[in-house]
Design a protein around this motif. Structure first.
Motif, PDB file in Angstrom:
ATOM      1  N   ASP A   1     -10.762   0.346  -0.676  1.00 14.55           N
ATOM      2  CA  ASP A   1     -10.550  -0.473   0.515  1.00 14.55           C
ATOM      3  C   ASP A   1      -9.084  -0.488   0.930  1.00 14.55           C
ATOM      4  O   ASP A   1      -8.178  -0.227   0.144  1.00 14.55           O
ATOM      5  CB  ASP A   1     -11.031  -1.898   0.246  1.00 14.55           C
ATOM      6  N   ASP A   2      -8.855  -0.870   2.196  1.00 16.19           N
ATOM      7  CA  ASP A   2      -7.509  -0.977   2.720  1.00 16.19           C
ATOM      8  C   ASP A   2      -6.928  -2.349   2.418  1.00 16.19           C
ATOM      9  O   ASP A   2      -7.654  -3.332   2.181  1.00 16.19           O
ATOM     10  CB  ASP A   2      -7.508  -0.755   4.243  1.00 16.19           C
TER      11      ASP A   2
ATOM     12  N   ILE B   1     -13.010  -8.954  -1.431  1.00 13.94           N
ATOM     13  CA  ILE B   1     -13.163  -7.726  -0.659  1.00 13.94           C
ATOM     14  C   ILE B   1     -14.632  -7.615  -0.290  1.00 13.94           C
ATOM     15  O   ILE B   1     -15.498  -7.559  -1.181  1.00 13.94           O
ATOM     16  CB  ILE B   1     -12.707  -6.485  -1.452  1.00 13.94           C
ATOM     17  N   ASP B   2     -14.896  -7.622   1.022  1.00 17.20           N
ATOM     18  CA  ASP B   2     -16.285  -7.587   1.506  1.00 17.20           C
ATOM     19  C   ASP B   2     -17.111  -8.698   0.858  1.00 17.20           C
ATOM     20  O   ASP B   2     -18.237  -8.483   0.384  1.00 17.20           O
ATOM     21  CB  ASP B   2     -16.924  -6.222   1.220  1.00 17.20           C
ATOM     22  N   GLU B   3     -16.508  -9.893   0.785  1.00 17.71           N
ATOM     23  CA  GLU B   3     -17.146 -11.090   0.241  1.00 17.71           C
ATOM     24  C   GLU B   3     -17.407 -11.011  -1.265  1.00 17.71           C
ATOM     25  O   GLU B   3     -18.051 -11.895  -1.830  1.00 17.71           O
ATOM     26  CB  GLU B   3     -18.447 -11.415   0.978  1.00 17.71           C
TER      27      GLU B   3
ATOM     28  N   GLU C   1       0.854  -1.173   0.000  1.00 16.43           N
ATOM     29  CA  GLU C   1       0.000   0.000   0.000  1.00 16.43           C
ATOM     30  C   GLU C   1       0.897   1.232   0.000  1.00 16.43           C
ATOM     31  O   GLU C   1       1.809   1.360   0.825  1.00 16.43           O
ATOM     32  CB  GLU C   1      -0.899  -0.010   1.234  1.00 16.43           C
TER      33      GLU C   1
ATOM     34  N   ASP D   1      -5.583  -4.477   4.395  1.00 18.43           N
ATOM     35  CA  ASP D   1      -5.939  -5.521   5.361  1.00 18.43           C
ATOM     36  C   ASP D   1      -7.351  -6.056   5.161  1.00 18.43           C
ATOM     37  O   ASP D   1      -7.764  -7.002   5.837  1.00 18.43           O
ATOM     38  CB  ASP D   1      -5.743  -5.026   6.793  1.00 18.43           C
ATOM     39  N   GLU D   2      -8.105  -5.458   4.239  1.00 15.12           N
ATOM     40  CA  GLU D   2      -9.443  -5.959   3.937  1.00 15.12           C
ATOM     41  C   GLU D   2      -9.448  -6.942   2.767  1.00 15.12           C
ATOM     42  O   GLU D   2     -10.478  -7.512   2.436  1.00 15.12           O
ATOM     43  CB  GLU D   2     -10.382  -4.789   3.623  1.00 15.12           C
ATOM     44  N   ILE D   3      -8.293  -7.137   2.160  1.00 15.93           N
ATOM     45  CA  ILE D   3      -8.176  -8.059   1.014  1.00 15.93           C
ATOM     46  C   ILE D   3      -7.888  -9.474   1.521  1.00 15.93           C
ATOM     47  O   ILE D   3      -7.002  -9.679   2.361  1.00 15.93           O
ATOM     48  CB  ILE D   3      -7.069  -7.600   0.056  1.00 15.93           C
ATOM     49  N   LYS D   4      -8.613 -10.441   1.002  1.00 11.82           N
ATOM     50  CA  LYS D   4      -8.398 -11.846   1.330  1.00 11.82           C
ATOM     51  C   LYS D   4      -8.154 -12.617   0.033  1.00 11.82           C
ATOM     52  O   LYS D   4      -8.928 -12.503  -0.922  1.00 11.82           O
ATOM     53  CB  LYS D   4      -9.605 -12.427   2.066  1.00 11.82           C
TER      54      LYS D   4
END
Length: 545
Positions: free
Chosen positions: A525-526, A505-507, A481, A528-531
């Motif tokens: 989004d940040d 991101i947010d499902e 980032e 840390d919100e990425i999976k």
């Protein structure tokens, strides 16, 4: 503890998948390695059409004797032929049209000189007489050789496992996976009161009048050398059917009722595999499970079974997910080899992932058929705990060298990653079935496999195959980032590596067409919100400061 666990898990995977990793991943190759692994005119100038084994098995002496009649077509003028037989086995004679041929032995190779050069496009045969005490396996199937033991009732129980070590351990043949006989016959004489079960269809038995009975079997499809097999015991037989496929089972008498219950899994397995992989490739030869004194092996149309009639692998789950305890590992895995390993065979054992990676993937196919795709993805992810990523999946060509044990579960997870790249399950399964049909009864290379799966989609899979098969490490998705923006790229051994990967991101699932160059992910989004979708993509991730 982590390193200890990984070492143990890798060992267990080698056990569970029956890997005979003999001489793999070493670089001090000898002339014996080259004679076994390379293709020269003494081998390439003829094509084997048939093996006819006529043997006598003497349990008390741990001794075999007899002959192999080798029928072949001459592809180019053939003055000298190489046939392989381990040097501890004695040669009685090699006959050609009633005349003895001269020969020279070098390590485990036998160079046979014809009295006159055999001419191109002719068909011919030799009869190779021999005897001896074949090597005994100390821990079959993980080392190659004969198993001479007894059942609980004191009857002789004899079996063989030679994948990796070589079929020439016990019978003369062209011991290279690139050439399979189109058919084989096994006439095996054993002491009266015992039965021999070999590959293919039962032809009949003959009391020889000397205390021995000859049991005859015939295979009418191409077969790997290491798959040609004998199994000697006081067997009882029962049978079943799936569609038009004959299912035959040979077990010890005191295990009959357990076998009838456990082997019910075969019909459900066939239903699943027929749907996802295509019809059983050796219907003419039937399908058998044969109880053996070792864990198991994929012997074509006579699959060796020794899992003690338990689910899992001897009661354990290699994936650690619980799904592996819902089915019998040896039934599913070894039967999956009928499609991948027996029907489709790696021409050089350096490409054995074609057999082992695809077959390990059939385990997940079975899970998906019974418990859904999410369960299959969890199972595959669970198997990664045994992957070491320390050496390449592909071995060295021409010297009889396999790649690393990662060929099993890393190979399976590579296929799952490619399925995710396809991002179209209908296309994936159509391609998977087409692959099974296109290369049915053929020996192929990794290049053949790469080209086939690559042509079905727009994305180029070459860098993906290169990274996973020809380099030890996984590709790393790097994220950082900077100035309110999220950047991503691949770090990999392959130059200009690129591969799509999915994130959440947010499902919400988003596909990144990542390359080796930094790209900006334009989102509010940040980091840390990425999976990462690590169920579908087998990769490593690195967050950079």
């Amino acid at each position: 503890m982590k390193n200890i666990f990984l070492s143990l898990a890798t060992f267990l995977i080698a056990i569970a998948t029956n890997a005979q990793i003999v001489g793999s991943n070493h670089t001090n190759y000898t002339e014996a390695d080259t004679l076994r692994g390379s293709l020269r005119p003494e081998r390439t100038n003829f094509d084997v059409h048939k093996y006819h084994l006529k043997l006598r098995i003497e349990p008390e002496r741990k001794f075999i004797s007899g002959s192999n009649t080798i029928t072949f077509k001459v592809k180019d003028d053939l003055p000298v032929m190489q046939i392989d037989l381990f040097e501890n086995m004695e040669i009685d004679s090699i006959m050609h049209h009633g005349e003895k041929l001269s020969y020279e032995r070098k390590f485990n190779a036998v160079f046979i000189e014809f009295q006159e050069v055999l001419k191109k496009d002719t068909q011919d045969s030799i009869q190779f007489f021999y005897h001896g005490n074949p090597i005994i396996a100390e821990n079959a199937p993980w080392d190659g050789g004969f198993v001479w033991t007894e059942d609980k009732e004191g009857n002789p129980w004899i079996a063989v496992a030679v994948q990796g070590t070589g079929a020439s351990l016990w019978y003369p043949n062209k011991d290279h996976q690139s050439d399979e006989p189109e058919e084989a016959r096994m006439d095996i004489a054993v002491p009266n009161g015992l039965m021999n079960v070999s590959n293919g269809r039962f032809v009949g038995k003959t009391d020889l009048g000397n205390g021995f009975t000859e049991w005859s079997w015939k295979v009418v499809n191409p077969i790997n050398n290491y798959n040609i097999m004998i199994n000697v015991a006081n067997y009882v037989h029962f049978s079943d059917k799936y569609k038009d496929l004959d299912l035959d089972y040979y077990v010890l008498p005191y295990n009959l009722e357990k076998a009838k219950t456990q082997f019910e899994q075969v019909k459900g397995m066939m239903e699943c595999f027929y749907e996802k992989m295509g019809p059983y490739p050796f219907e003419e030869d039937g399908f058998k499970l044969v109880e053996t004194p070792y864990l198991g092996m994929e012997h074509q149309s006579a699959v060796a079974y020794g899992n003690k009639y338990e689910n899992g692998y001897l009661g354990s789950d290699l994936s650690g997910t619980g799904y592996g305890l819902k089915w019998d590992y040896i039934i599913i895995h070894e039967s999956g080899h009928e499609w991948y390993g027996n029907s489709i065979t790696a021409a050089d054992i350096a490409d054995m992932w074609i057999q082992e990676g695809f077959t390990s993937y059939t385990e997940a196919i079975y899970v998906e058929c019974n418990w859904g795709k999410e369960a299959a993805l969890e199972y595959l992810k669970g198997t990664r705990r045994g992957v070491r990523n320390y050496s390449t999946i592909i071995g060295d060509y021409g010297v009889n060298a396999e790649g690393s044990p990662d060929m099993y579960f890393k190979g399976a997870n590579l296929l799952n990653t490619i399925r995710s790249i396809y991002n179209n399950d209908e296309l994936w399964w159509n391609t998977f079935r087409d692959y099974s049909e296109t290369f049915k009864h053929k020996t192929i290379s990794t290049k053949d496999t790469e080209a086939f799966f690559d042509q079905a989609i727009d994305a180029h899979l070459s860098p993906v195959f290169d990274q996973y098969l020809r380099n030890p490490a996984l590709p790393i998705l790097q994220l950082k980032e900077e100035d309110g923006n999220i950047f991503y790229r691949w770090k990999a051994d392959v130059e200009n590596f690129k591969m799509p990967v999915d994130i959440f991101i947010d499902e919400k699932e988003i596909r990144l067409n990542a390359t080796s160059e930094w790209q900006i992910f334009k989102d509010e989004d940040d980091l840390d919100e990425i999976k990462i979708n690590d169920l579908e993509f087998y990769i490593n991730t690195e967050i950079l400061d």
